[in-house]
Design an enzyme around this catalytic site. Sequence first.
Site, PDB file in Angstrom:
ATOM      1  N   GLU A 193      31.821   0.003  87.533  1.00 14.17           N
ATOM      2  CA  GLU A 193      32.812  -0.523  88.489  1.00 14.17           C
ATOM      3  C   GLU A 193      32.926  -2.040  88.351  1.00 14.17           C
ATOM      4  O   GLU A 193      32.777  -2.794  89.330  1.00 14.17           O
ATOM      5  CB  GLU A 193      32.488  -0.073  89.921  1.00 14.17           C
ATOM      6  N   GLU A 315      31.658   9.502  88.149  1.00  9.92           N
ATOM      7  CA  GLU A 315      31.378   9.620  89.590  1.00  9.92           C
ATOM      8  C   GLU A 315      32.515  10.409  90.218  1.00  9.92           C
ATOM      9  O   GLU A 315      33.685  10.045  90.068  1.00  9.92           O
ATOM     10  CB  GLU A 315      31.271   8.252  90.271  1.00  9.92           C
TER      11      GLU A 315
HETATM   12  O1  AHR Z   1      28.004   6.708  94.403  1.00 12.27           O
HETATM   13  C1  AHR Z   1      27.972   5.645  95.297  1.00 12.27           C
HETATM   14  C2  AHR Z   1      28.704   4.410  94.785  1.00 12.27           C
HETATM   15  O2  AHR Z   1      30.055   4.687  94.624  1.00 12.27           O
HETATM   16  C3  AHR Z   1      28.289   3.906  93.431  1.00 12.27           C
HETATM   17  O3  AHR Z   1      27.167   3.102  93.491  1.00 12.27           O
HETATM   18  C4  AHR Z   1      29.480   3.118  92.990  1.00 12.27           C
HETATM   19  O4  AHR Z   1      29.614   3.068  91.603  1.00 12.27           O
HETATM   20  C5  AHR Z   1      30.631   3.803  93.688  1.00 12.27           C
HETATM   21  O5  AHR Z   1      31.443   2.902  94.361  1.00 12.27           O
END
Ligand code: AHR
Length: 512
Positions: A193, A315
């Site tokens: 991110e 994710e």
């Molecule tokens: O999964 C939780 C968070 O969500 C992670 O640390 C981040 O990459 C995303 O914003």
Amino acid sequence: MKNAFLGLALCFSATLSAQPDATVTIHPEQGKQIIPKEIYGQFAEHLGTCIYGGLWVGEDSPIPNINGYRKDVFGALKELKVPVLRWPGGCFADEYHWMDGIGPKENRPRMVNNNWGGTVEDNSFGTHEFLNLCEMLGCEPYISGNVGSGTVEEMAKWVEYMTSEAGSPMADLRRKNGREKPWKVKYFGVGNESWGCGGSMRPEYYSDLYRRYSTYCRNYDGNVLFKIASGASDYDYNWTEVLMRNVGHRMDGVSLHYYTVAGWTGSKGSATKFTDDDYYWTLGKCREIEDVLKRHIAIMDKYDPKKQIALMVDEWGTWWDEEPGTVKGHLYQQNTMRDAFVASLSLDIFHKYTDRVKMTNIAQIANVLHSMILTKDDKMVLTPTYHVFKMYNVHQDATYLPLDLNCERKIVRDDRILPMLSATASRDKDGKIHVSLSNVDLEDEQEVAVKLDGVQGKSVSGSILTSDNIDDYNTFENPGTVAPKEFKGAKLTKDGLTVKLPARSIVTLEIK
Ligand code: AHR
């Protein structure tokens, strides 16, 4: 037969009303794409009790453990056939300095986990503890490197430490710390991110940093890294465009994050208290990932028509308000049948795009967000989502079988269209066909005709996950409220099967 339901029914199957409620036509002869096992990837971040208390309790804990790893959790994960595990973050990765997590535990410095509740991290779970766990689970490690607050040198040395055989300074340090042989590390993320918690960068700037950092992530002694650039958040197509243009084939993969979440400000809603309308909205939002994937893939196709660069949804999952009474910033949430449906519907979609999507990692493996497992002290409970992953793991490394689906649809909040049935199918290396079906309808059973297009099954068996209420979940006191059972509602016909799918049910069938 179906009753009227809350929204507007659209697009009925072309079949007559005396016919089944839905038809699934599977095309076995068109199967050519393998569903990589990595589609079933997991994610473990130093966040809340995911690592500490979830996976790791330390050797001296009264909680039964194998060299510090919780015995109960390890056993459950082994059964799940976890193919790949991403670590140490997430946002944590861009504040993590790996050298703090090696060597004698008593000498490891402490740090504040600024992203997640300001918890003090003692670094007792570090590189050795993670990579050894992957070896024990038989899964690929996926390391996220620190671009946001780390140096090129630090990242380069981490790769050397993990993968260089001998004779290099970092290999010597690793051996001094008790590990003779290097580990095998395939997947390496260059930042996470980077548009947000990983450095608040613009894609042009990050592209240059990616080129610089990744240059020094070397392949040592036969270990070949698969380098993954920090990718877009859901609808940020410009990020993908800029990376494809400026980084291109210097990356093996680019990531994408997509959460089923009501928004990033204010309440995200309760994990366990929701209306029927909220439920249908959730599934509509979850399914929107298909459009998001298509648009990112179209951009990638422009720059990489041979599909050599992978899209990694590293994710994904549901994100609700934290459970009342839990630590703020630890993202601990319960997991109901609604979350199970988000898992099954998402996996059904991922299967369709495996010519481009090569890995996905649900967030996260234990005690955080859309998790497989919840723990409390010495107790462990498997979530409905765990059961979906287990029922679905027959699809890992199997050949995806394209299908056509005709079913009722409903317009849900925010004007999304939600089909009442979701389906996926694959053929494994022994020739067995597996079909997974999700009846998302809260009220009505659906009779589904599954056509196998030229394949005559000899036997069918299956398992079902369902519950009386969509907001049912498993607790430490009642861990078996939502659990799979044998399914007997499928019958062979001359051209396939008929399946009676109860309302709110997820079924996986095996056809031999
Ligand atoms: O999964 C939780 C968070 O969500 C992670 O640390 C981040 O990459 C995303 O914003």
